[in-house]
Write a protein that holds these residues in place. Structure first.
Motif, PDB file in Angstrom:
ATOM      1  N   ASP A 133       6.234   3.479   1.710  1.00 35.10           N
ATOM      2  CA  ASP A 133       7.443   4.313   1.703  1.00 35.10           C
ATOM      3  C   ASP A 133       7.922   4.566   0.273  1.00 35.10           C
ATOM      4  O   ASP A 133       8.355   5.673  -0.073  1.00 35.10           O
ATOM      5  N   ALA A 193       4.678   9.934   7.327  1.00 35.03           N
ATOM      6  CA  ALA A 193       5.539   8.755   7.350  1.00 35.03           C
ATOM      7  C   ALA A 193       6.304   8.641   8.658  1.00 35.03           C
ATOM      8  O   ALA A 193       6.569   7.534   9.149  1.00 35.03           O
ATOM      9  N   TYR A 194       6.639   9.794   9.237  1.00 40.55           N
ATOM     10  CA  TYR A 194       7.399   9.801  10.486  1.00 40.55           C
ATOM     11  C   TYR A 194       6.578   9.197  11.628  1.00 40.55           C
ATOM     12  O   TYR A 194       7.126   8.539  12.526  1.00 40.55           O
ATOM     13  N   HIS A 195       5.252   9.420  11.607  1.00 42.57           N
ATOM     14  CA  HIS A 195       4.409   8.976  12.720  1.00 42.57           C
ATOM     15  C   HIS A 195       3.727   7.633  12.453  1.00 42.57           C
ATOM     16  O   HIS A 195       2.915   7.194  13.267  1.00 42.57           O
ATOM     17  N   THR A 196       4.014   6.993  11.338  1.00 44.74           N
ATOM     18  CA  THR A 196       3.387   5.702  11.047  1.00 44.74           C
ATOM     19  C   THR A 196       4.460   4.620  10.929  1.00 44.74           C
ATOM     20  O   THR A 196       5.623   4.917  10.627  1.00 44.74           O
ATOM     21  N   PRO A 197       4.083   3.356  11.189  1.00 50.05           N
ATOM     22  CA  PRO A 197       5.066   2.269  11.060  1.00 50.05           C
ATOM     23  C   PRO A 197       5.581   2.165   9.629  1.00 50.05           C
ATOM     24  O   PRO A 197       4.911   2.551   8.674  1.00 50.05           O
ATOM     25  N   ARG A 198       6.769   1.633   9.520  1.00 50.31           N
ATOM     26  CA  ARG A 198       7.400   1.491   8.200  1.00 50.31           C
ATOM     27  C   ARG A 198       6.648   0.471   7.358  1.00 50.31           C
ATOM     28  O   ARG A 198       6.259  -0.604   7.817  1.00 50.31           O
ATOM     29  N   ASN A 199       6.465   0.830   6.100  1.00 50.16           N
ATOM     30  CA  ASN A 199       5.831  -0.055   5.134  1.00 50.16           C
ATOM     31  C   ASN A 199       6.529   0.164   3.800  1.00 50.16           C
ATOM     32  O   ASN A 199       6.552   1.279   3.276  1.00 50.16           O
ATOM     33  N   SER A 200       7.106  -0.879   3.264  1.00 55.35           N
ATOM     34  CA  SER A 200       7.967  -0.707   2.090  1.00 55.35           C
ATOM     35  C   SER A 200       7.209  -0.123   0.901  1.00 55.35           C
ATOM     36  O   SER A 200       7.704   0.771   0.205  1.00 55.35           O
ATOM     37  N   GLU A 201       5.972  -0.618   0.649  1.00 53.15           N
ATOM     38  CA  GLU A 201       5.224  -0.120  -0.501  1.00 53.15           C
ATOM     39  C   GLU A 201       4.810   1.338  -0.304  1.00 53.15           C
ATOM     40  O   GLU A 201       4.927   2.162  -1.210  1.00 53.15           O
TER      41      GLU A 201
END
Length: 358
Positions: free
Chosen positions: A172, A162-170
Motif C-alpha cells: 500500500d 489494491a481494491y481487489h487484493t488484501p491490505r498489505n502495508s508495504e
C-alpha cells in the motif's frame, strides 16, 4: 437585389443628404448669378426693350444645368454607394460562410489596392491568425488528453488492483508513493500551463529590475552540474564578468534552466553542454549548446508550441512545455530567440536588450 440593398442602405441616405446640401449651395449660387445678371443688364440697358427673351434663355440654361447636376449627383451617389455596399456584402457573405463552414474561407481581393482591398487583406490576415490559434488550441487539447491518459490510467490500475487484493502495508505504501508521483506530474503539467499563460498575459512585468545575466547563468550551471555528471555530460560556462540586463530574475532563471535541462536530456550521453553568456553590440546574449542529434530545420518553427515533442523525444521524460515557457519568457522580455546548428548538436540563443538600453 444589390440595387435594392443599395437604395435601402444608410450609406445611400447619407449620400442623398450630402447631395441635398450640395444642391442647396449650388441653387444659392445660381440664384445669385441669375439675379445679378438681370440687375447688370438692367443697369446697362435700363427698362428699354423687352428682356423676357433674354430672361427666358437664362432661366432655361439654369434649369438645364440644375437638372444635369441633379442627374449626375444621383448617378454618382448610386454608383459609389453600390460599390461600397457590394464590398460590404462580400465581407458579410464571407462571414456567413465562415460561421456555417469553417475558417477556410477568405474575402476576395480585387487587386485595386484601395482602402477596401486593404480592409479585406487585414481581415484575411486576422482570419489566418485565428485559424492558427484555433489549430494550436486543438493541438494543445489533444496533447493534454494524450499526456494525461497515461498517468491517469496507471493510477486507476493501481487503485483497482489494491481494491481487489488484501491490505498489505508495504504494498500500500508503494502504491501510494507511485500514485502521488503521478499526481505530482499531472499537477506539474497544469502548473506549467498556468505559468506560461501568466507570462503571456504580461502579468509579471512589475518584477523587472536590473540584473546580472552572467550571475543567473552561473547559478543554473551550478544547479545542473550534478545532473550532468549522472549522464557523464560535461557542463561548462563561458561568460563575461558581468552581463547587465533588465528583467524578472525568477523567469530568466527558469528559462535558462529549461534550456540547460533540455540540452542535458536530449544531448549526447557523455557529451558536452556549453553555456555562453556575453555582452555584444549593446545586447545581452546567452547561448546553450550541445553536441546531440539537434533539431531538424523543418521542425524548428514548431518546437516552441505547447506539448510539441520531436519523435525521438517521445520516450524521454517531459511534457513538451519547457521550450514554450522559454519562448514566453523571451516575448515578455522583448528578447529574440533563435535555433542554430552546432554541427553536431543544437545552439539555442537568447538576445536581450542591455539594461542601459531598456
Amino acid at each position: 437585389m444589390l440595387l435594392a440593398k443599395t437604395l435601402r442602405s444608410s450609406t445611400f441616405r447619407l449620400a442623398l443628404i450630402a447631395i441635398a446640401a450640395f444642391g442647396l449651395i449650388v441653387a444659392a449660387i445660381m440664384a445669385y448669378v441669375y439675379f445679378g445678371t438681370l440687375a447688370y443688364v438692367q443697369s446697362r440697358l435700363g427698362t428699354v426693350g423687352d428682356h423676357d427673351g433674354f430672361t427666358g434663355m437664362i432661366e432655361l440654361a439654369m434649369a438645364a444645368v440644375a437638372v444635369l447636376l441633379l442627374v449626375l449627383a444621383g448617378l454618382a451617389a448610386v454608383l459609389v454607394t453600390r460599390r461600397t455596399v457590394g464590398r460590404i456584402e462580400q465581407i458579410n457573405a464571407t462571414s456567413r460562410a465562415i460561421m456555417l463552414a469553417g475558417l477556410d474561407q477568405r474575402i476576395p481581393l480585387r487587386g485595386s489596392n484601395d482602402e477596401w482591398d486593404r480592409v479585406a487583406e487585414n481581415l484575411n490576415q486576422m482570419l489566418d491568425r485565428i485559424e492558427t490559434l484555433m489549430g494550436e488550441v486543438k493541438q494543445v487539447s489533444d496533447n493534454v488528453a494524450h499526456d494525461l491518459r497515461t498517468p491517469l490510467t496507471r493510477m486507476r490500475g493501481r487503485l483497482e488492483k489494491a481494491y481487489h487484493t488484501p491490505r498489505n502495508s508495504e504494498a500500500d505504501a508503494a502504491l501510494i508513493g507511485d500514485t502521488i508521483a503521478d499526481l505530482d506530474a499531472v499537477l506539474g503539467m497544469f502548473a506549467s500551463i498556468t505559468r506560461i499563460s501568466e507570462i503571456e498575459t504580461r502579468a509579471r512585468t512589475g518584477a523587472f529590475r536590473a540584473l546580472d545575466l552572467a550571475e543567473i547563468a552561473g547559478e543554473v550551471v551550478e544547479l545542473y552540474d550534478a545532473a550532468a555528471e549522472q549522464v557523464a555530460t560535461k557542463l561548462s560556462l563561458a561568460s563575461d564578468r558581468e552581463v547587465p540586463v533588465t528583467g524578472d530574475r525568477d523567469l530568466l532563471f527558469d528559462a535558462i534552466a529549461n534550456l540547460v535541462d533540455n540540452a542535458i536530456k536530449h544531448g549526447r550521453k557523455g557529451g558536452q553542454v556549453t553555456v555562453t553568456c556575453r555582452s555584444a553590440d549593446g545586447c545581452a546574449v546567452i547561448a546553450v549548446a550541445d553536441d546531440g542529434p539537434g533539431i531538424p530545420t523543418e521542425e524548428r518553427d514548431h518546437v516552441f508550441k505547447r506539448f510539441y515533442r520531436l519523435e525521438q523525444s517521445r520516450y524521454t521524460p517531459g511534457n513538451g512545455l519547457g521550450l514554450s515557457l522559454v519562448a514566453a519568457v523571451a516575448r515578455l522580455h522583448s528578447a529574440e530567440i533563435a535555433l542554430h546548428d552546432n554541427v553536431p548538436g543544437l545552439t539555442v540563443r537568447l538576445s536581450f536588450k542591455a539594461a542601459s538600453a531598456t
